[in-house]
Design a protein around this motif. Structure first.
Motif, PDB file in Angstrom:
ATOM      1  N   GLY A 165      36.523 -10.525  59.869  1.00 23.47           N
ATOM      2  CA  GLY A 165      37.068 -11.732  60.505  1.00 23.47           C
ATOM      3  C   GLY A 165      37.293 -11.619  62.004  1.00 23.47           C
ATOM      4  N   ASP A 166      38.325 -12.330  62.473  1.00 20.98           N
ATOM      5  CA  ASP A 166      38.640 -12.362  63.902  1.00 20.98           C
ATOM      6  C   ASP A 166      39.136 -11.011  64.412  1.00 20.98           C
ATOM      7  N   PHE A 167      39.775 -10.240  63.523  1.00 19.86           N
ATOM      8  CA  PHE A 167      40.218  -8.892  63.886  1.00 19.86           C
ATOM      9  C   PHE A 167      39.007  -8.049  64.278  1.00 19.86           C
ATOM     10  N   ARG A 168      37.944  -8.140  63.496  1.00 20.11           N
ATOM     11  CA  ARG A 168      36.699  -7.422  63.793  1.00 20.11           C
ATOM     12  C   ARG A 168      36.137  -7.879  65.143  1.00 20.11           C
ATOM     13  N   LYS A 169      36.095  -9.215  65.347  1.00 16.69           N
ATOM     14  CA  LYS A 169      35.542  -9.765  66.600  1.00 16.69           C
ATOM     15  C   LYS A 169      36.304  -9.234  67.811  1.00 16.69           C
ATOM     16  N   LEU A 170      37.632  -9.212  67.714  1.00 18.96           N
ATOM     17  CA  LEU A 170      38.459  -8.734  68.822  1.00 18.96           C
ATOM     18  C   LEU A 170      38.179  -7.264  69.130  1.00 18.96           C
ATOM     19  N   LEU A 171      38.169  -6.422  68.083  1.00 16.42           N
ATOM     20  CA  LEU A 171      37.921  -4.982  68.287  1.00 16.42           C
ATOM     21  C   LEU A 171      36.528  -4.719  68.853  1.00 16.42           C
ATOM     22  N   VAL A 172      35.528  -5.435  68.343  1.00 17.06           N
ATOM     23  CA  VAL A 172      34.148  -5.243  68.818  1.00 17.06           C
ATOM     24  C   VAL A 172      34.047  -5.604  70.297  1.00 17.06           C
ATOM     25  N   CYS A 173      34.641  -6.748  70.687  1.00 11.37           N
ATOM     26  CA  CYS A 173      34.613  -7.167  72.099  1.00 11.37           C
ATOM     27  C   CYS A 173      35.311  -6.151  72.995  1.00 11.37           C
ATOM     28  N   LEU A 174      36.454  -5.634  72.551  1.00 13.32           N
ATOM     29  CA  LEU A 174      37.182  -4.637  73.350  1.00 13.32           C
ATOM     30  C   LEU A 174      36.419  -3.320  73.430  1.00 13.32           C
ATOM     31  N   ALA A 175      35.869  -2.885  72.298  1.00 11.68           N
ATOM     32  CA  ALA A 175      35.190  -1.583  72.230  1.00 11.68           C
ATOM     33  C   ALA A 175      33.946  -1.530  73.115  1.00 11.68           C
ATOM     34  N   ARG A 176      33.360  -2.677  73.409  1.00  7.59           N
ATOM     35  CA  ARG A 176      32.177  -2.707  74.293  1.00  7.59           C
ATOM     36  C   ARG A 176      32.541  -2.325  75.727  1.00  7.59           C
ATOM     37  N   ASP A 239      56.968 -17.149  75.536  1.00 10.61           N
ATOM     38  CA  ASP A 239      56.028 -16.280  76.248  1.00 10.61           C
ATOM     39  C   ASP A 239      54.868 -15.909  75.312  1.00 10.61           C
ATOM     40  N   MET A 240      53.896 -15.193  75.862  1.00 11.03           N
ATOM     41  CA  MET A 240      52.670 -14.868  75.125  1.00 11.03           C
ATOM     42  C   MET A 240      52.971 -14.119  73.819  1.00 11.03           C
ATOM     43  N   LEU A 241      53.842 -13.114  73.886  1.00  9.08           N
ATOM     44  CA  LEU A 241      54.159 -12.300  72.700  1.00  9.08           C
ATOM     45  C   LEU A 241      54.809 -13.143  71.605  1.00  9.08           C
ATOM     46  N   GLU A 242      55.736 -14.028  72.019  1.00  7.40           N
ATOM     47  CA  GLU A 242      56.420 -14.885  71.030  1.00  7.40           C
ATOM     48  C   GLU A 242      55.417 -15.824  70.344  1.00  7.40           C
ATOM     49  N   ASN A 243      54.487 -16.352  71.129  1.00  5.95           N
ATOM     50  CA  ASN A 243      53.498 -17.261  70.543  1.00  5.95           C
ATOM     51  C   ASN A 243      52.518 -16.554  69.613  1.00  5.95           C
ATOM     52  N   ILE A 244      52.184 -15.305  69.939  1.00  4.76           N
ATOM     53  CA  ILE A 244      51.312 -14.521  69.041  1.00  4.76           C
ATOM     54  C   ILE A 244      52.012 -14.362  67.680  1.00  4.76           C
ATOM     55  N   LYS A 245      53.308 -14.038  67.734  1.00  7.86           N
ATOM     56  CA  LYS A 245      54.071 -13.860  66.490  1.00  7.86           C
ATOM     57  C   LYS A 245      54.153 -15.168  65.695  1.00  7.86           C
ATOM     58  N   LYS A 246      54.207 -16.292  66.415  1.00  2.07           N
ATOM     59  CA  LYS A 246      54.296 -17.597  65.764  1.00  2.07           C
ATOM     60  C   LYS A 246      52.960 -18.048  65.171  1.00  2.07           C
ATOM     61  N   GLU A 247      51.874 -17.782  65.893  1.00  2.93           N
ATOM     62  CA  GLU A 247      50.565 -18.352  65.551  1.00  2.93           C
ATOM     63  C   GLU A 247      49.707 -17.473  64.634  1.00  2.93           C
ATOM     64  N   LEU A 248      49.940 -16.148  64.672  1.00  5.62           N
ATOM     65  CA  LEU A 248      49.036 -15.240  63.952  1.00  5.62           C
ATOM     66  C   LEU A 248      49.774 -14.408  62.918  1.00  5.62           C
ATOM     67  N   LYS A 249      48.994 -13.743  62.043  1.00  2.00           N
ATOM     68  CA  LYS A 249      49.616 -12.808  61.089  1.00  2.00           C
ATOM     69  C   LYS A 249      48.650 -11.662  60.783  1.00  2.00           C
ATOM     70  N   GLY A 250      49.161 -10.642  60.122  1.00  2.00           N
ATOM     71  CA  GLY A 250      48.316  -9.514  59.701  1.00  2.00           C
ATOM     72  C   GLY A 250      47.803  -8.665  60.850  1.00  2.00           C
ATOM     73  N   ASP A 251      46.649  -8.036  60.627  1.00  2.00           N
ATOM     74  CA  ASP A 251      46.065  -7.116  61.615  1.00  2.00           C
ATOM     75  C   ASP A 251      45.774  -7.793  62.942  1.00  2.00           C
ATOM     76  N   LEU A 252      45.370  -9.059  62.885  1.00  4.52           N
ATOM     77  CA  LEU A 252      45.036  -9.781  64.121  1.00  4.52           C
ATOM     78  C   LEU A 252      46.286  -9.960  64.985  1.00  4.52           C
ATOM     79  N   GLU A 253      47.405 -10.278  64.348  1.00  2.00           N
ATOM     80  CA  GLU A 253      48.681 -10.405  65.078  1.00  2.00           C
ATOM     81  C   GLU A 253      49.043  -9.076  65.735  1.00  2.00           C
ATOM     82  N   VAL A 254      48.976  -8.004  64.949  1.00  2.00           N
ATOM     83  CA  VAL A 254      49.322  -6.669  65.469  1.00  2.00           C
ATOM     84  C   VAL A 254      48.410  -6.285  66.636  1.00  2.00           C
ATOM     85  N   ALA A 255      47.114  -6.575  66.486  1.00  2.00           N
ATOM     86  CA  ALA A 255      46.148  -6.226  67.533  1.00  2.00           C
ATOM     87  C   ALA A 255      46.431  -6.980  68.830  1.00  2.00           C
TER      88      ALA A 255
END
Length: 339
Positions: A165-176, A239-255
């Motif tokens: 999913g999106d967790f994979r997409k995020l890691l792949v983009c960063l790892a490049r 702030d950005m961190l608060e919105n991440i906690k509100k909008e996301l969950k699981g590995d994607l939130e942690v990432a």
């Protein structure tokens, strides 16, 4: 011809770029270095009945990574054996993990930690997130190269097969490691656009436009994003961190949380990770060892300073309270003494 607005909107960034890379390291190159002498002393320490761990620790935690590579080469020339294999047989437990980590180059160490997080059943997402979110383009480029040499496969391929999913997409983009790194100018217009886009992609719509978040947070430079997160507050009540906690969950939130914390203040991020590895009952030794080994020649002095500022007591004190014996001694040497 540039307008005055454009010129004023692009100002030089001041930083500590003039300082040598080792300025914030706790482990630096040893002045009177002699690889053959160190290799001979380690050989004797390994052969000693019961193993002389103290000599091994004092040599390897007080030499730079480059010097440790020279010692390993000198040892192999002397004994026809690999130093890492000899130390693996001589040592055990957490001390073994620290010493073997120190013998790898930084890229080899990161590559082996990433591989270890993905092999077998289940993935240690925590490790993937920490390493991939915190390394520079140059470091990621070297990790990718070394990973392929060590494991005969691409890091990206392993990430793709081990995540989803999106967790994979995020890691792949960063790892490049393709983040824009020209930090000489600040583009205030783009800062405003990115802050607005992040806000619109999150709380201003039903469901989150993760692709937009990934693009901005993996492509823009760190100083640019620091200013974007500040500007973000003028468009959002959170702030950005608060919105991440509100909008996301699981590995994607942690990432995303890890990534934003790294962007805002990388040394504070590692200080928090170190604190979390030692707080409460039991120690999460893998995290503690990885950060102490991987940051001792990078920015450990800054991490120590952030740690003491936030938690009131020194990192040295925490390590003393939480570990013991030769393992403790090795970590304290990497920590570089009491603040």
């Amino acid at each position: 011809m540039s307008t005055v607005h454009e010129i004023l909107g692009k100002l030089s960034l001041e930083g500590d770029h003039s300082l040598p890379p080792s300025a914030y390291a706790t482990v630096k190159a040893y002045a009177n270095f002699d690889a053959d002498r160190d290799a001979a002393a380690i050989e004797t320490a390994i052969k000693t009945k019961g193993v002389d761990e103290l000599t091994i620790i004092n040599i390897l935690t007080n030499r730079s990574n480059e010097q440790r590579q020279d010692i390993a080469f000198a040892y192999q020339r002397r004994t026809k054996k690999e130093l890492s294999a000899a130390l693996k047989s001589a040592l055990s437990g957490h001390l073994e993990a620290v010493i073997l980590g120190l013998l790898k180059t930084p890229a080899q160490y990161d590559a082996s930690e990433l591989k270890g997080a993905m092999k077998g059943l289940g993935t240690v997402e925590d490790t993937l997130i920490e390493i991939i979110c915190s390394r520079t383009n140059q470091e990621l480029c070297e990790i990718n190269k070394v990973y392929k040499e060590m494991y005969k496969t691409e890091l990206e391929k392993d990430i793709v097969s081990d995540t989803s999913g999106d967790f994979r997409k995020l890691l792949v983009c960063l790892a490049r490691g393709k983040r824009f790194e020209d930090t000489c100018v600040i583009d205030y217009e783009l800062i405003d656009i990115d802050a607005r886009d992040l806000c619109d992609a999150g709380e201003k719509r039903k469901g989150i436009d993760v692709a937009k978040w990934i693009n901005i947070m993996t492509e823009r430079s760190i100083p640019h994003l620091q200013k974007v997160f500040e500007r973000y507050k003028s468009y959002s009540p959170c702030d950005m961190l608060e919105n991440i906690k509100k909008e996301l969950k699981g590995d994607l939130e942690v990432a995303f949380l890890n990534l934003v914390q790294c962007i805002q203040n990388k040394q504070l991020y590692f200080a928090d990770r170190l604190y979390d590895s030692m707080k409460g009952k039991g120690t999460r030794d893998k995290i503690l060892i990885r950060i102490m080994v991987s940051r001792s020649e990078v920015d450990m002095l800054k991490i120590k300073s952030e740690f003491k500022r936030k938690y009131g007591k020194s990192l040295y004190y925490f390590i003393q309270q939480d570990t013991k014996g030769d393992y403790q001694r090795a970590l304290l040497n990497l920590c570089g003494g009491e603040d």
